[in-house]
Design an enzyme around this catalytic site. Structure first.
Site, PDB file in Angstrom:
ATOM      1  N   SER A  95       5.134   6.758   2.300  1.00 47.66           N
ATOM      2  CA  SER A  95       5.564   5.404   2.669  1.00 47.66           C
ATOM      3  C   SER A  95       4.921   4.355   1.763  1.00 47.66           C
ATOM      4  O   SER A  95       3.788   4.536   1.305  1.00 47.66           O
ATOM      5  CB  SER A  95       5.133   5.066   4.108  1.00 47.66           C
ATOM      6  OG  SER A  95       5.570   6.036   5.023  1.00 47.66           O
TER       7      SER A  95
ATOM      8  N   ASN B  93       0.847  -1.201   0.000  1.00 48.80           N
ATOM      9  CA  ASN B  93       0.000   0.000   0.000  1.00 48.80           C
ATOM     10  C   ASN B  93       0.875   1.241   0.000  1.00 48.80           C
ATOM     11  O   ASN B  93       1.950   1.267   0.615  1.00 48.80           O
ATOM     12  CB  ASN B  93      -0.881  -0.002   1.258  1.00 48.80           C
ATOM     13  CG  ASN B  93      -1.804   1.204   1.330  1.00 48.80           C
ATOM     14  OD1 ASN B  93      -2.427   1.571   0.336  1.00 48.80           O
ATOM     15  ND2 ASN B  93      -1.874   1.839   2.493  1.00 48.80           N
TER      16      ASN B  93
ATOM     17  N   ASP C   5      -3.099   0.811   7.521  1.00 53.36           N
ATOM     18  CA  ASP C   5      -1.801   1.473   7.303  1.00 53.36           C
ATOM     19  C   ASP C   5      -0.707   0.904   8.220  1.00 53.36           C
ATOM     20  O   ASP C   5       0.241   1.605   8.586  1.00 53.36           O
ATOM     21  CB  ASP C   5      -1.917   3.002   7.449  1.00 53.36           C
ATOM     22  CG  ASP C   5      -2.900   3.585   6.449  1.00 53.36           C
ATOM     23  OD1 ASP C   5      -2.938   3.085   5.314  1.00 53.36           O
ATOM     24  OD2 ASP C   5      -3.639   4.521   6.800  1.00 53.36           O
TER      25      ASP C   5
END
Ligand code: GRF
Length: 190
Positions: free
Chosen positions: A138, A109, A147
Site C-alpha cells: 500500500s 508512505n 500506517d
C-alpha cells in the site's frame, strides 16, 4: 511542473534507488521529477551508498541525538522545507512521526501489506503467516496514526500455499518497486 521530492529512508534503501532510477530527472506527461533531498536517520544505512551512485549526498539526522520525538521531527521539517520539496516520500523510514511533522509536511508512505491490515514493523511476516489468501502493498498519505492516513494505491497478489517466506518477501518488494513510482506520478497527475 518540476516536482521536487524528498526521500526519507532508514536502511537498505532499495526503494530510494528505485525512485532514483525511474523518476529522478525524468519526465512523465506534463511533470518532470527531481529528488532534491535524500534524508536518513541511521548513519550505517546502505541507502546512503545507493544515493551516491546518483551523485547525491544524504543528509543524516539521527534520532538518537534528539531528546524528544518532537525535536527530531522539527529537524526533519526544517531540512525538508529548506529543500523546497513538494512531497516527502517515506520509503522504509522507520520512525513514528508526531504532529510536528504531519501538520507541516505533505508526505506519503510505502507499507508492505494491504492496509488497514498488518500495520507496524512486522507486516510482511504477519501477512505471510495469516490465513488470508491475498497479500500486497500500500501507499498512503501520512497522518499522526501509524500506517494510517488515506490509502492512495494498492497492489495485491494471490498467496500460494507452497510459497517460501523468502519468495513471499521478494514478491512484496517487487510490487513495492512497481507501486511507489507509479503512485508518485499519479499523485501529481491529478
Ligand atoms: C519496505 O518493505 C517498506 O515497505 C518498509 O521498509 C522496507 C524498506 O525497504 N516500510 P528498502 O529500504 O527500500 O529496501
Amino acid at each position: 511542473m518540476l516536482v521536487k521530492l524528498a526521500v526519507l529512508f532508514s536502511g537498505n534503501g532499495s526503494n530510494l534507488e528505485n525512485i532514483l532510477e525511474k523518476l529522478h530527472k525524468k519526465s512523465f506527461g506534463k511533470n518532470s521529477f527531481e529528488v532534491v533531498l535524500c534524508l536518513c536517520n541511521k548513519k550505517e544505512a546502505y541507502g546512503i551508498q545507493r544515493a551516491l551512485k546518483f551523485g547525491l549526498q544524504t543528509v543524516l539526522i539521527e534520532h538518537k541525538n534528539y531528546e524528544s520525538r518532537e525535536d527530531f521531527d522539527r529537524a526533519l521539517v526544517k531540512e525538508i522545507q529548506k529543500s523546497g520539496a513538494d512531497l516527502a516520500v517515506l520509503a522504509g523510514f522507520m520512525r513514528i512521526l508526531s504532529p510536528v511533522f504531519t501538520k507541516n509536511i505533505k508526505a506519503i508512505n510505502l507499507h508492505p501489506s494491504l492496509l488497514p491490515l498488518f500495520k507496524g514493523a512486522n507486516a510482511i511476516k504477519e501477512s505471510f503467516e495469516s490465513d488470508m489468501k491475498v497479500a500486497g502493498v500500500s501507499v498512503h498519505l501520512v497522518n499522526e496514526e501509524l500506517d494510517g492516513g488515506k490509502i492512495i494505491a494498492q497492489k495485491a497478489f494471490e498467496k500460494d500455499d507452497n510459497m517460501k517466506y523468502e519468495d513471499f518477501e521478494a514478491k512484496i518488494h517487487a510490487l513495492e518497486h512497481e507501486l511507489l513510482p507509479q503512485s508518485i506520478i499519479k499523485f501529481f497527475d491529478e
